[in-house]
Motif scaffolding. Structure first.
Motif, PDB file in Angstrom:
ATOM      1  N   GLU A  49      14.756  -2.160   3.696  1.00 19.07           N
ATOM      2  CA  GLU A  49      13.455  -1.509   3.901  1.00 19.07           C
ATOM      3  C   GLU A  49      13.139  -0.596   2.736  1.00 19.07           C
ATOM      4  O   GLU A  49      13.980   0.184   2.294  1.00 19.07           O
ATOM      5  N   ILE A  50      11.912  -0.713   2.237  1.00 19.88           N
ATOM      6  CA  ILE A  50      11.496   0.171   1.152  1.00 19.88           C
ATOM      7  C   ILE A  50      10.168   0.806   1.520  1.00 19.88           C
ATOM      8  O   ILE A  50       9.411   0.284   2.324  1.00 19.88           O
ATOM      9  N   LYS A  51       9.935   1.965   0.892  1.00 22.56           N
ATOM     10  CA  LYS A  51       8.672   2.630   1.131  1.00 22.56           C
ATOM     11  C   LYS A  51       7.961   2.780  -0.206  1.00 22.56           C
ATOM     12  O   LYS A  51       8.582   3.156  -1.202  1.00 22.56           O
ATOM     13  N   ILE A  83       8.793   3.425  -5.631  1.00 28.32           N
ATOM     14  CA  ILE A  83       9.219   3.074  -4.289  1.00 28.32           C
ATOM     15  C   ILE A  83      10.507   3.821  -3.980  1.00 28.32           C
ATOM     16  O   ILE A  83      11.211   4.241  -4.896  1.00 28.32           O
ATOM     17  N   VAL A  84      10.784   4.011  -2.715  1.00 28.58           N
ATOM     18  CA  VAL A  84      12.031   4.656  -2.341  1.00 28.58           C
ATOM     19  C   VAL A  84      12.820   3.695  -1.471  1.00 28.58           C
ATOM     20  O   VAL A  84      12.301   3.144  -0.506  1.00 28.58           O
ATOM     21  N   GLU A 104       5.422  -6.309   6.038  1.00 29.05           N
ATOM     22  CA  GLU A 104       5.249  -4.941   6.483  1.00 29.05           C
ATOM     23  C   GLU A 104       6.067  -4.684   7.742  1.00 29.05           C
ATOM     24  O   GLU A 104       6.187  -5.545   8.613  1.00 29.05           O
ATOM     25  N   VAL A 105       6.654  -3.502   7.812  1.00 30.65           N
ATOM     26  CA  VAL A 105       7.417  -3.125   8.996  1.00 30.65           C
ATOM     27  C   VAL A 105       6.495  -2.328   9.899  1.00 30.65           C
ATOM     28  O   VAL A 105       5.926  -1.321   9.500  1.00 30.65           O
ATOM     29  N   LYS A 137       0.838  -1.204   0.000  1.00 31.81           N
ATOM     30  CA  LYS A 137       0.000   0.000   0.000  1.00 31.81           C
ATOM     31  C   LYS A 137       0.869   1.249   0.000  1.00 31.81           C
ATOM     32  O   LYS A 137       1.943   1.275   0.616  1.00 31.81           O
ATOM     33  N   VAL A 138       0.356   2.276  -0.642  1.00 32.61           N
ATOM     34  CA  VAL A 138       1.083   3.536  -0.717  1.00 32.61           C
ATOM     35  C   VAL A 138       1.250   4.120   0.687  1.00 32.61           C
ATOM     36  O   VAL A 138       0.315   4.110   1.492  1.00 32.61           O
ATOM     37  N   GLY A 139       2.444   4.602   0.977  1.00 28.56           N
ATOM     38  CA  GLY A 139       2.696   5.241   2.263  1.00 28.56           C
ATOM     39  C   GLY A 139       3.224   4.304   3.330  1.00 28.56           C
ATOM     40  O   GLY A 139       3.647   4.753   4.386  1.00 28.56           O
TER      41      GLY A 139
END
Lengths: 685, 72, 157
Positions: B33-35, B48-49, B69-70, B3-5
């Motif tokens: 870890e990616i966002k 993604i960042v 998910e973190v 999911k975004v965010g």
């Protein structure tokens, strides 16, 4: 080995967006020979570096992230390093993207290359609050590191010195990464087998590297090894070890990449010092608006609209200056020379000078377009445009990046075809280059305006707009068909780094604009020139021999020329179903050279000046609205011009240029005929 | 589906060939870890960042990256 | 970030109100440009505000995008996302300035072209070009763009 007799050769490698082309220009003074790598359509740039009287050949490798066999660019780079054995490989490392850059640098070292690291963009890193201890980096990876700022030229002198020094002091650091006991044991076992069974292979490649690639399952190396007499034995051994490894560490390829990255991270951690706390990232912030779900696409269209305005309207004085200088001044000079035979005067004035004019008048528009485009590209925006529309292209089995050749194609198809180079996958690149000519270029617009204005009246505006849309739809459909037939293959996807937004640098933009404009001039220019001369020749000669330059102004005479006869033949045979006047058919024939010529040759054929052509077409009922629209669609689709075909040949080879010619003419015919038949069924006239 | 965010951790990368290797070569490795920052206006691709670097990837390709998910 | 708070204060009181008005004007002008384009292609009637707004689909798109960005910026502000608001402002004003600069360049180009071709120059027409909506509004956007860019570069890397 006759090492001395061979020219000293260095290669430039780097990930995309590290300023490699600028470094290339700094080293070579901007003079480059541009060609293709053998057998593929990837650009190869070669220049010369002159230091202390020595001449060193500089080869620009494609921008790559890694050295795998999955992408053509990466294969090219590693084959070049292995086969041509450049004396030095300069790896340009981005100080603001150190991890991925060093990952490539380590890959190069593993391949046994004599590497010099150019730590570029150190100014930006400093601005972002990073400090990189390059001496420590040098110590850790065991090869020279030179910090530079390509945009200002800082450190370039030192880089040249270091390269020269490295040519004489070769350093090999093939063991730079320790893959851990389990993998290292497997590596040495394969290494031993290779050295025993295939010593010739171990001479060409570092045995350790071959072993690594066999463990990764690299298709190219597996293929090469299996061709050897002892190939089967080596491969069997490797597969056996792969299986054992698989049980212990999972997928060997993922594990090897991970280990290498961990080494990179170790190095990065040791050499980078962050002196400032990061604030909000400008790039992320701008992206949140520029790729916004509502305004993102209108913004992209606005930017492209302004780009076209810049190219077409702001360049007008320059284009007219060229026009006045060539078509009036030079033309008059030639006409004023007495004592020349008639045919020679006409050849010079209407053939040669008109040909030169046809090329040069277009040049300012192209140059302005490239200038505006280079700015948008340098800022980092074009990558976002691809990101915005990728989904649409994905549905047609094309990459998002295919949008850029189409956008450029709206200006001119020739650079549009050229721009397809930026697409990594060979199949996708070829497809894109072949569909780019369907974008309705600026040269087709006058034809739409004249005929639409004369025949379609109030609906002309919508008709023109519909043609632009039709061009894009056809491009996508043809693209899908090509991807399903000739250019099958998995999609290369859309996995890419989005470059950070940056202020465009003047010299970077200037170099890009200059190189692209120059290529247009040489590649397209010669063809347009020749085409104009040939059309002149076909117009002033006929079955009865030389008709004289009067044929260019006299419709009756022109009817008897080769061009006129051909047009009549076309009108009475293949085009008989379309209901087009033979003059319109002749104009289409002339339009092969360049679409601008369609309107002016119609004017000649109807025996009026260009300013009157709209009235004549309207008064004489040359077209019905239906045949007019079919004609406009035909002009959109059939070969944009011979310069575009020449560029397709240049990029993909003669075979594909012929393919482009055939499919475009056929498609044009089918679409026009469908418009006429469906239109008449629906009761249009 | 990511999911975004939200922030995720890479568990492993599946698939084969170019797509898988490209993911790995960009450093999207297990443990990272990616966002997920945003979707393109038409819903695909996504951005993604990872470690401050924005990367775009099509959903079909992103599915090859197995994530967890973190929390927090 | 004490400092950026002060900066933001200036931003709300000076830029936001002007920008909302400007955004509405751009949006209206953009709509009129579409109407004019329709009138132009169908010949259904005279242009509205023909001196100021052309019948051009491209420019209408640019003006609508600018208007939308400015209104989006106000929306972000009320949603308490000041940084995003500032980004939308800066890009909206930047596009406004770009559209203005382009119009000015085009006028200069047609003036130079008149000289080169040797035709009498229609000065009145050229001057009217400076009064076209995207130019006029662009003059207002220019100083605001400068200010918002300064603020933006102070709070970001």
């Amino acid at each position: 080995m006759a090492r001395e007799s061979r020219r000293v050769k260095i290669a430039l490698a780097g990930i995309p967006n590290v300023g490699k082309s600028l470094i290339f220009n700094r080293l070579t003074g901007g003079r480059a020979w541009v060609g293709n790598w053998p057998g593929v359509t990837v650009e190869k740039k070669v220049g010369t570096l002159r230091v202390n009287g020595a001449e060193i050949e500089v080869v620009d490798l494609p921008g790559i992230y890694s050295l795998t066999a999955y992408s053509v660019d990466e294969l090219i780079a590693r084959n070049f390093i292995v086969e041509e054995k450049p004396d030095v490989v300069v790896c340009i490392v981005s100080a603001i993207n150190l991890e991925r850059s060093l990952y490539l640098a380590l890959s190069l070292l593993e391949l046994g290359a004599n590497v010099v690291i150019d730590l570029n963009m150190v100014d930006l890193a400093e601005k972002e609050g990073y400090k990189i201890d390059y001496k420590k980096l040098e110590f850790l990876i065991g090869v020279p590191v030179v910090p530079t700022v390509a945009t200002t030229g800082r450190g370039i002198g030192k880089l040249k010195e270091t390269i020269v020094k490295a040519i004489h002091e070769k350093k090999v650091q093939a063991r730079i990464v320790d893959y851990g006991r389990i993998v290292e044991e497997a590596i040495s076992k394969i290494e031993e087998v290779i050295k025993d069974l295939a010593p010739e292979l171990a001479e060409k490649y570092p045995a350790r590297w071959i072993a690594l690639k066999l463990l990764e399952g690299d298709s190219d190396i597996v293929g090469k090894v299996s061709k050897l007499p002892a190939g089967k034995e080596i491969i069997d051994k490797a597969n056996q070890l792969r299986e054992i490894l698989g049980k212990k560490i999972g997928d060997p390829e993922s594990y090897i990449v991970k280990q290498k990255y961990e080494r990179v991270l170790e190095i990065v951690k040791a050499v980078v010092e962050r002196v400032a706390v990061p604030r909000v990232s400008m790039t992320d912030l701008l992206d949140s608006v520029l790729t916004h779900k509502i305004v993102g696409i209108p913004l992209a269209l606005s930017a492209i609209y302004l780009l076209f305005r810049f190219a077409f309207e702001v360049s007008v004085p320059l284009a007219d200056l060229v026009d006045v200088a060539i078509n009036s001044y030079l033309h008059d000079i030639v006409l004023g020379i007495h004592g020349l035979p008639d045919w020679l005067t006409s050849f010079l004035a209407d053939g040669v000078i008109a040909g030169v004019g046809a090329v040069l008048i277009f040049l300012p528009i192209i140059a302005f377009f490239f200038l505006g485009f280079a700015i948008l590209e340098d800022v980092g925006y074009m990558a976002r445009v691809a990101f915005l529309v990728d989904k649409v292209f994905h549905k047609f089995n094309l990459p998002g990046k295919a949008v850029i050749p189409l956008i450029i194609g709206f200006g001119c198809n020739v650079p549009g075809v050229m721009a397809a180079r930026a697409i990594e996958d060979e199949n996708e690149r070829k497809t894109t280059a072949l569909i780019a000519p369907l974008a309705s270029c600026n040269a087709r617009l006058p034809v739409y305006l004249v005929i639409g204005g004369a025949v379609l009246g109030a609906s002309a505006g919508f008709a023109v707009l519909s043609l632009y849309v039709l061009g894009i739809i056809l491009a996508l459909i043809v693209g899908l068909l090509l991807r399903k037939t000739l250019f099958k293959g998995a999609s290369s996807g859309f996995i890419m780094e989005l470059p950070p937004y940056m202020m465009p640098r003047f010299d970077n933009v200037a170099i890009k604009t200059w190189e692209r404009t120059k290529r247009f001039l040489f590649k397209a220019g010669t063809v347009i020139f020749l085409g104009t001369v040939i059309v002149w020749l076909l117009s002033v000669t006929g079955p009865e021999g030389y008709l004289g330059p009067e044929a260019l102004e006299d419709p009756q005479l022109l009817r008897e020329s080769w061009a006129g006869i051909l047009g009549q033949l076309l009108a009475s045979t293949v085009f008989s179903l379309m209901g087009w006047d033979w003059r319109a058919a002749v104009a289409l024939f002339f339009g092969f050279v360049a679409k601008e010529i369609v309107v002016s040759s119609m004017a000649i054929l109807y025996g009026v000046g260009e300013e009157k052509i709209v009235d004549v077409i309207a008064e004489r009922h040359v077209f019905t609205p239906l045949t007019a629209y079919a004609y406009m669609a035909f002009v959109l689709i059939y070969v944009p011009c011979i310069a575009t075909l020449a560029m397709v040949r240049n990029e993909l080879g003669l075979k594909y240029a012929i393919l482009a010619l055939i499919y475009e003419v056929l498609l044009a015919y089918i679409v026009s005929l469908s418009i006429i038949s469906i239109g008449s069924v629906l009761g249009f006239r | 589906m990511a999911k975004v965010g939200r922030i995720y951790r890479v568990v492993r990368v599946e698939g084969a060939g170019l797509v898988k290797r490209r993911i790995l070569d960009l450093g999207l490795l297990p443990g990272l870890e990616i966002k997920v920052v945003r979707k393109a206006p038409l819903g695909d691709p996504i951005e993604i960042v990872a470690k401050g670097n924005p990367i775009s990837i099509r959903k079909a390709e992103a599915e090859k990256i197995i994530l967890e998910e973190v929390k927090g | 970030m004490e400092n950026s708070k002060g900066i933001f204060k200036r931003y709300i009181y000076v830029i936001i109100p002007i920008e909302v008005v400007l955004g509405l004007v751009y949006s209206v002008a953009g709509f009129i440009a579409i109407i004019n384009w329709y009138l132009g292609t169908t010949g259904a009637g005279e242009f509205l505000y023909s001196d100021y707004i052309p019948g051009d689909l491209g420019i209408s798109l640019v003006m609508l995008s600018i208007g939308f960005l400015m209104i989006l910026s106000a929306y972000y502000w009320f949603k308490r996302k000041p940084v995003k608001s500032l980004a939308a402002t800066t890009l909206g004003l930047g596009l406004a300035v770009a559209a203005m600069v382009m119009q000015v360049l085009v006028i200069i180009a047609s003036w130079l072209d008149g000289i080169i071709v040797g035709e009498p120059i229609a000065y009145e027409e050229l001057v009217m070009g400076f009064l076209r909506a995207e130019a006029l509004l662009g003059y207002i956007a220019l100083p605001l763009f400068y200010i918002s860019l300064r603020i933006l570069s102070k709070i970001t890397t």
